[in-house]
Design a protein around this motif. Structure first.
Motif, PDB file in Angstrom:
ATOM      1  N   ILE A  96       0.856  -1.182   0.000  1.00  0.00           N
ATOM      2  CA  ILE A  96       0.000   0.000   0.000  1.00  0.00           C
ATOM      3  C   ILE A  96       0.896   1.238   0.000  1.00  0.00           C
ATOM      4  N   LEU A 104      -7.438   3.890   3.933  1.00  0.00           N
ATOM      5  CA  LEU A 104      -7.601   2.877   4.979  1.00  0.00           C
ATOM      6  C   LEU A 104      -8.836   3.178   5.820  1.00  0.00           C
ATOM      7  N   PHE A 144      -8.394  -2.061   3.367  1.00  0.00           N
ATOM      8  CA  PHE A 144      -7.909  -1.230   2.266  1.00  0.00           C
ATOM      9  C   PHE A 144      -8.612  -1.702   0.998  1.00  0.00           C
ATOM     10  N   GLN A 145      -9.491  -0.862   0.467  1.00  0.00           N
ATOM     11  CA  GLN A 145     -10.266  -1.217  -0.721  1.00  0.00           C
ATOM     12  C   GLN A 145     -10.979  -2.567  -0.531  1.00  0.00           C
ATOM     13  N   THR A 196       4.066  -3.263   3.702  1.00  0.00           N
ATOM     14  CA  THR A 196       4.009  -1.807   3.597  1.00  0.00           C
ATOM     15  C   THR A 196       4.737  -1.156   4.766  1.00  0.00           C
TER      16      THR A 196
END
Length: 285
Positions: A96, A104, A144-145, A196
């Motif tokens: 990310i 987020l 996240f998504q 990340t």
């Protein structure tokens, strides 16, 4: 004798055993509610602390202090969480970018499906696994998504730890009176395929901004301090330092009540984060 944040006297233990003997047809849930009423053991919002009481009685049973009736449902409470579905199978590596951190989302667990998912991820990927927790608590899922990337939980604080208690400066009576104003970050897991940098400290910062309000909405009081314990042989605590938590020292590894001088548990670093500018005043007054 102390269980689940409450000290039980010998006369109280005798009365609990008498209540069990007087109720041969009652199941464990009914007994815990009766014991709460007997001992006037309530949450701050007036509800019975029956789950804490049930766990306390189970531990008394395991310690040989009383005899509980056999469980009537094989619900697996207290046993390792064995549920495993494709939803928690490993995913392809995900990076990310910092520019996308604003996407987020930190969401509290609010239904049984989310609860099962949280439990399953923790049991499968956290080194401590999943264990049922009595008392006040909040669990979060970070997405996240629409993809789960991390999970956290907060629960009641530990009864005593010298570095924290010295940092606060409270007396033993005040600790007993105000301990509920401290919450414990008991679990924090970033899923292993999430690669990340700086994500952990960002998630901590995002969660801290909402946990006070979420806790108050659920339990009608606001915590003023968060604590956490980081196993030193596994983690240096870098993400807590980066998120401006305060390092207080290390545990001695002598068990939850500190009743033995022989190390039994891994040494952990102790970190705290004030949620209120006057946290000491509120904890000590």
């Amino acid at each position: 004798m102390r269980y689940c944040g409450r000290t039980f006297t010998q006369p109280e233990l005798i009365r609990i055993k008498e209540l069990i003997a007087e109720s041969p047809n009652a199941n464990r849930a009914a007994l815990s509610r009766s014991v709460c009423q007997l001992l006037q053991w309530y949450r701050l919002d007036g509800r019975l602390k029956d789950m804490s009481c049930r766990v306390a009685m189970l531990r008394m049973h395991e310690d040989g202090l009383l005899q509980l009736p056999a469980p009537r449902k094989g619900n697996g409470n207290g046993k390792p969480y064995s549920r495993r579905t494709q939803k928690t199978d490993p995913k392809p590596p995900l990076v990310i970018p910092p520019t996308a951190f604003s996407v987020l989302k930190v969401k509290p667990v609010q239904n049984s499906n989310q609860s099962h998912l949280w439990n399953e991820y923790i049991q499968r990927y956290h080194y401590l696994g999943y264990a049922p927790v009595p008392g006040d608590q909040i669990r979060y899922i970070v997405q996240f998504q629409d993809q789960t990337v991390a999970l956290l939980s907060f629960r009641a604080a530990v009864w005593m730890t010298a570095p924290r208690d010295q940092f606060i400066g409270w007396t033993q009576p005040k600790r007993k009176e105000n301990l509920h104003l401290i919450i414990n970050n008991a679990r924090f897991l970033i899923l292993p395929w999430i690669q990340t940098p700086n994500l952990a400290s960002r998630i901590l910062s995002m969660t801290i901004k909402r946990v006070n309000q979420d806790w108050e909405s659920l339990y009608q009081y606001s915590p003023v301090l968060i604590e956490t314990f980081v196993e030193t042989r596994r983690f240096p605590g870098t993400c807590y330092k980066a998120a401006n938590w305060i390092y207080l020292g290390q545990t001695k590894g002598v068990g939850r009540l500190g009743n033995t001088k022989k190390p039994q548990l891994p040494v952990k670093s102790i970190w705290v984060y004030p949620l209120h500018q006057k946290f000491r005043q509120k904890l000590c007054s």
